[in-house]
Motif scaffolding. Structure first.
Motif, PDB file in Angstrom:
ATOM      1  N   ARG A 270      38.140 -30.766  -3.510  1.00  9.45           N
ATOM      2  CA  ARG A 270      37.487 -30.799  -2.187  1.00  9.45           C
ATOM      3  C   ARG A 270      37.254 -32.254  -1.819  1.00  9.45           C
ATOM      4  O   ARG A 270      36.171 -32.800  -2.004  1.00  9.45           O
ATOM      5  CB  ARG A 270      36.177 -30.005  -2.213  1.00  9.45           C
ATOM      6  N   PRO A 271      38.276 -32.888  -1.300  1.00 13.44           N
ATOM      7  CA  PRO A 271      38.243 -34.337  -1.117  1.00 13.44           C
ATOM      8  C   PRO A 271      37.255 -34.814  -0.069  1.00 13.44           C
ATOM      9  O   PRO A 271      36.969 -34.137   0.911  1.00 13.44           O
ATOM     10  CB  PRO A 271      39.676 -34.665  -0.709  1.00 13.44           C
ATOM     11  N   LEU A 272      36.746 -36.025  -0.304  1.00 14.60           N
ATOM     12  CA  LEU A 272      35.919 -36.746   0.665  1.00 14.60           C
ATOM     13  C   LEU A 272      36.813 -37.625   1.530  1.00 14.60           C
ATOM     14  O   LEU A 272      37.983 -37.851   1.209  1.00 14.60           O
ATOM     15  CB  LEU A 272      34.924 -37.646  -0.065  1.00 14.60           C
ATOM     16  N   ALA A 273      36.240 -38.144   2.591  1.00 13.31           N
ATOM     17  CA  ALA A 273      36.924 -39.218   3.308  1.00 13.31           C
ATOM     18  C   ALA A 273      36.968 -40.438   2.387  1.00 13.31           C
ATOM     19  O   ALA A 273      36.001 -40.723   1.661  1.00 13.31           O
ATOM     20  CB  ALA A 273      36.187 -39.537   4.601  1.00 13.31           C
ATOM     21  N   LYS A 274      38.086 -41.142   2.391  1.00 17.50           N
ATOM     22  CA  LYS A 274      38.249 -42.254   1.450  1.00 17.50           C
ATOM     23  C   LYS A 274      37.177 -43.327   1.618  1.00 17.50           C
ATOM     24  O   LYS A 274      36.769 -43.960   0.649  1.00 17.50           O
ATOM     25  CB  LYS A 274      39.651 -42.861   1.609  1.00 17.50           C
ATOM     26  N   ASN A 275      36.692 -43.518   2.851  1.00 15.12           N
ATOM     27  CA  ASN A 275      35.695 -44.563   3.071  1.00 15.12           C
ATOM     28  C   ASN A 275      34.290 -44.151   2.606  1.00 15.12           C
ATOM     29  O   ASN A 275      33.352 -44.937   2.692  1.00 15.12           O
ATOM     30  CB  ASN A 275      35.665 -44.958   4.553  1.00 15.12           C
ATOM     31  N   ARG A 276      34.158 -42.912   2.096  1.00 19.34           N
ATOM     32  CA  ARG A 276      32.849 -42.451   1.609  1.00 19.34           C
ATOM     33  C   ARG A 276      32.801 -42.334   0.087  1.00 19.34           C
ATOM     34  O   ARG A 276      31.769 -41.971  -0.483  1.00 19.34           O
ATOM     35  CB  ARG A 276      32.511 -41.091   2.225  1.00 19.34           C
ATOM     36  N   ILE A 277      33.913 -42.636  -0.578  1.00 16.60           N
ATOM     37  CA  ILE A 277      33.956 -42.455  -2.038  1.00 16.60           C
ATOM     38  C   ILE A 277      32.931 -43.344  -2.737  1.00 16.60           C
ATOM     39  O   ILE A 277      32.161 -42.891  -3.599  1.00 16.60           O
ATOM     40  CB  ILE A 277      35.370 -42.734  -2.581  1.00 16.60           C
ATOM     41  N   ARG A 278      32.877 -44.638  -2.383  1.00 16.83           N
ATOM     42  CA  ARG A 278      31.974 -45.577  -3.058  1.00 16.83           C
ATOM     43  C   ARG A 278      30.517 -45.159  -2.873  1.00 16.83           C
ATOM     44  O   ARG A 278      29.743 -45.079  -3.828  1.00 16.83           O
ATOM     45  CB  ARG A 278      32.186 -46.998  -2.534  1.00 16.83           C
ATOM     46  N   GLU A 279      30.147 -44.900  -1.625  1.00 15.82           N
ATOM     47  CA  GLU A 279      28.760 -44.514  -1.327  1.00 15.82           C
ATOM     48  C   GLU A 279      28.377 -43.237  -2.065  1.00 15.82           C
ATOM     49  O   GLU A 279      27.285 -43.133  -2.643  1.00 15.82           O
ATOM     50  CB  GLU A 279      28.624 -44.313   0.187  1.00 15.82           C
ATOM     51  N   ASN A 280      29.284 -42.257  -2.089  1.00 12.16           N
ATOM     52  CA  ASN A 280      28.992 -40.986  -2.725  1.00 12.16           C
ATOM     53  C   ASN A 280      28.894 -41.125  -4.243  1.00 12.16           C
ATOM     54  O   ASN A 280      28.040 -40.498  -4.880  1.00 12.16           O
ATOM     55  CB  ASN A 280      30.082 -39.975  -2.345  1.00 12.16           C
ATOM     56  N   PHE A 281      29.757 -41.964  -4.833  1.00 15.38           N
ATOM     57  CA  PHE A 281      29.731 -42.160  -6.283  1.00 15.38           C
ATOM     58  C   PHE A 281      28.470 -42.900  -6.718  1.00 15.38           C
ATOM     59  O   PHE A 281      27.877 -42.594  -7.760  1.00 15.38           O
ATOM     60  CB  PHE A 281      30.980 -42.906  -6.735  1.00 15.38           C
TER      61      PHE A 281
END
Length: 290
Positions: A270-281
């Motif tokens: 269930r992928p995230l938008a690529k620009n949200r990966i850092r913030e979410n991690f």
């Protein structure tokens, strides 16, 4: 538009009931002042329309091929503006469930119209005795199909709503079936597909590469900070995406890699938008460190 599955014992009047429904629905559509209804079409699919012989039910392989032919025909006909009458034995609950899932996948409802066994032996014998009529099942095949029949259960979601039409009833409950499948003139029926019939969202280009690369970069930032601050417990790392609050004890590489693998596993399908990966991690690590 809805899928209406007719199910019953051989020679129990399924095709007769299907033709009654077909005539009633066509008349309703023609006389309706609702522009939504005037776009509807009605299709009846059965063994006769598909050119399938009753003798196909003698052998498991030929019967399986016949079901596949019927399934394909129904799948092609199902749509937002077509009411499909699937007129056949439909005696296997697994096949009815398969049809139910197909209807859910296109966002339309389904129901089962059942014809009981009460007069089917009498009708079948009469059809066999009349040489002018191409109908009836051979006696041994008839008894075999009766034995194999799996009764619909209105408590099961794939058999619901279930309408039973006794032999002595002059017509099926037209109004109830129309209301259950199409809805009132003022409000259309809304069918929400479940997770089993919803396509997974498309993955952005290079998503998995970005997921792997970004999470590894953040782990490396944590390891570098700990190297630069030996023996210090806790601490905060300021990142563009937020503050990463470290626990009181130093983190080992295996601990960090385990958290990273868990995060990747959660977000792979269930992928995230690529620009949200850092913030979410970062937020995931903060929750894990608490």
């Amino acid at each position: 538009m809805p899928l209406i599955l007719l199910s019953g014992y051989p020679s129990s009047g399924k095709t007769y009931r299907a033709q009654q429904l077909l005539s009633d629905f066509i008349a309703r559509i023609a006389s309706s002042s609702n522009p939504r209804h005037t776009r509807f079409t009605v299709v009846q699919i059965n063994d006769q329309s598909l050119g399938l012989s009753r003798d196909l039910y003698r052998d498991a392989k030929t019967e399986k091929d016949a079901r596949a032919t019927a399934y394909s025909a129904v799948k092609r006909a199902l749509g937002k503006e077509c009411i499909v009458l699937c007129d056949g034995l439909n005696y296997i609950k697994g096949f009815r469930y398969q049809m139910y899932c197909e209807a859910k996948a296109v966002g339309t409802g389904s129901c089962v119209v059942r014809t009981p066994i009460s007069k089917c032996r009498e009708i079948n014998a009469r059809l066999l005795a009349d040489s002018a009529v191409n109908g009836g099942y051979a006696e041994d095949l008839f008894e075999n199909l009766v034995f194999r029949y799996e009764e619909p259960n209105g408590m099961a979601r794939w058999d619901s709503p279930l309408f039973t039409v006794p032999y002595d009833d002059e017509t099926p409950p037209f109004e109830a079936i129309w209301e259950a499948m199409v809805g009132s003139d003022s409000k259309a029926k809304v069918v929400r597909p479940n997770l089993a019939t919803v396509l997974a969202p498309a993955i952005e280009s290079n998503y998995l590469y970005e997921l792997d690369k970004t999470t590894q970069e953040i782990l490396q930032t944590v390891l570098t900070w700990q190297t630069d601050h030996p023996g210090e417990g806790g601490g905060a790392i300021l990142l563009a995406e937020g503050t990463l609050e470290l626990p009181a004890h130093p983190l080992s590489l295996p601990q960090l890699q385990r958290l990273r693998r868990q995060y990747i596993g959660l977000n792979r399908q269930r992928p995230l938008a690529k620009n949200r990966i850092r913030e979410n991690f970062v937020a995931y690590l903060n929750n894990s460190f608490q």
